[in-house]
Design a protein around this motif. Structure first.
Motif, PDB file in Angstrom:
ATOM      1  N   UNK A   1       0.858  -1.190   0.000  1.00 53.42           N
ATOM      2  CA  UNK A   1       0.000   0.000   0.000  1.00 53.42           C
ATOM      3  C   UNK A   1       0.892   1.238   0.000  1.00 53.42           C
ATOM      4  N   UNK A   2       0.842   1.969  -1.102  1.00 52.65           N
ATOM      5  CA  UNK A   2       1.688   3.150  -1.236  1.00 52.65           C
ATOM      6  C   UNK A   2       1.025   4.394  -0.648  1.00 52.65           C
ATOM      7  N   UNK A   3      -0.300   4.427  -0.690  1.00 51.67           N
ATOM      8  CA  UNK A   3      -1.011   5.601  -0.193  1.00 51.67           C
ATOM      9  C   UNK A   3      -2.464   5.228   0.073  1.00 51.67           C
ATOM     10  N   UNK A   4      -3.147   6.101   0.780  1.00 49.36           N
ATOM     11  CA  UNK A   4      -4.579   5.949   1.020  1.00 49.36           C
ATOM     12  C   UNK A   4      -5.334   7.044   0.274  1.00 49.36           C
ATOM     13  N   UNK A   5      -6.515   6.717  -0.197  1.00 54.33           N
ATOM     14  CA  UNK A   5      -7.404   7.702  -0.802  1.00 54.33           C
ATOM     15  C   UNK A   5      -8.439   8.100   0.231  1.00 54.33           C
ATOM     16  N   UNK A   6      -8.484   9.386   0.570  1.00 47.55           N
ATOM     17  CA  UNK A   6      -9.380   9.843   1.631  1.00 47.55           C
ATOM     18  C   UNK A   6     -10.304  10.946   1.117  1.00 47.55           C
ATOM     19  N   UNK A   7     -11.407  11.076   1.819  1.00 52.47           N
ATOM     20  CA  UNK A   7     -12.431  12.068   1.491  1.00 52.47           C
ATOM     21  C   UNK A   7     -11.900  13.483   1.638  1.00 52.47           C
TER      22      UNK A   7
END
Length: 280
Positions: free
Chosen positions: A172-178
């Motif tokens: 997991x390279x990054x998270x997608x957040x609101x």
């Protein structure tokens, strides 16, 4: 739609991207005479635990992977951050690099990395899988592939490469957040103040539906984004022929032409045609 007595009605477009990522498309649309608002609905956040990505970047430096496959600019940014934390150089890696499309290729080039593989005409995870070489021919002794992906990525790339005989290593390279839209943009969108919304990923499409509803048609950067938009209840007015700003601008023009008052009067049953090509 905004009325302009001098030039006729101006069409309003919401580009649901961060200002730096949406600026080039906004300039193209503004040059065509449209009223453009650029505002993000998602943003990149670091992985909850960055240690696996840091370890993977160290692995790149010591030659642990035959390939590194990148499917987004966000992943490139995360890799650059990890290289900075670990004191390594992406450009010095002996791995070959694959990118999903032109924007990702440019981001890798900016990081000093030469891209060895970009799928022709199908800028998707499935296109990458189809374009990949046979490991038995090219890398029989090191079939390992690094896949630095977002937390919401589908298993298409991982599963597809495994079927092809590769050994994928997903991190997991990054998270997608609101990211909340400004209140005035929400009010405008919910009251029909935009003719179309441009969506550049499935995550963006889902956020648009959640934040402003499904009343405004969308222009999608590719078929996967269009499919996600439809699943979220949005009407898809057009799909870009390529995942580029020029192609998105052309798709917006097509969608707006199809919904122009004169066009609707002449062809009341007509609907915008959709590209059958697949893009991210």
């Amino acid at each position: 739609m905004i009325l302009d007595d001098a030039a006729g009605p101006r069409r309003a477009v919401l580009v649901a991207r961060a200002p730096d990522r949406g600026a080039a498309l906004a300039r193209l649309l503004q040059g065509a005479g449209h009223d453009v608002v650029v505002a993000p609905v998602i943003e990149r956040a670091p992985a909850d635990d960055v240690a696996p990505l840091d370890d993977a970047v160290r692995g790149l430096a010591r030659g642990a992977y035959a390939w590194a496959v990148v499917t987004s600019v966000n992943a490139v940014d995360a890799l650059v951050d990890a290289a900075g934390r670990t004191g390594t150089s992406l450009a010095a890696s002996h791995a070959r690099w694959a990118a999903v499309g032109p924007a990702t290729t440019r981001a890798l080039e900016a990081a000093g990395v030469t891209t060895d593989l970009v799928p022709a005409g199908d800028a998707t995870a499935a296109g990458l899988v189809a374009a990949f070489p046979d490991p038995a021919v090219t890398d029989p002794d090191l079939p390992s592939v690094l896949l630095p992906l977002g937390d919401l990525a589908s298993p298409t790339l991982d599963d597809g490469l495994a079927v092809r005989g590769w050994v994928p290593h997903v991190v997991t390279a990054y998270r997608t957040v609101h990211h909340a839209l400004p209140a005035d943009v929400v009010t405008r969108a919910r009251s029909g103040g935009f003719d179309v919304v441009v969506v550049s990923s499935g995550s963006v499409a889902r956020e648009i539906a959640a934040q402003v509803g499904t009343g405004t048609p969308v222009v999608a950067i590719g078929v996967p984004s269009a499919d996600a938009a439809r699943d979220a209840g949005l009407a898809v007015a057009a799909v870009a022929a390529q995942p580029t700003d020029d192609a998105l601008a052309a798709a917006v023009a097509s969608a707006l032409d199809a919904t122009a008052p004169d066009s609707l009067a002449a062809h009341p049953a007509a609907t915008p045609s959709l590209s059958t090509k697949e893009h991210p």
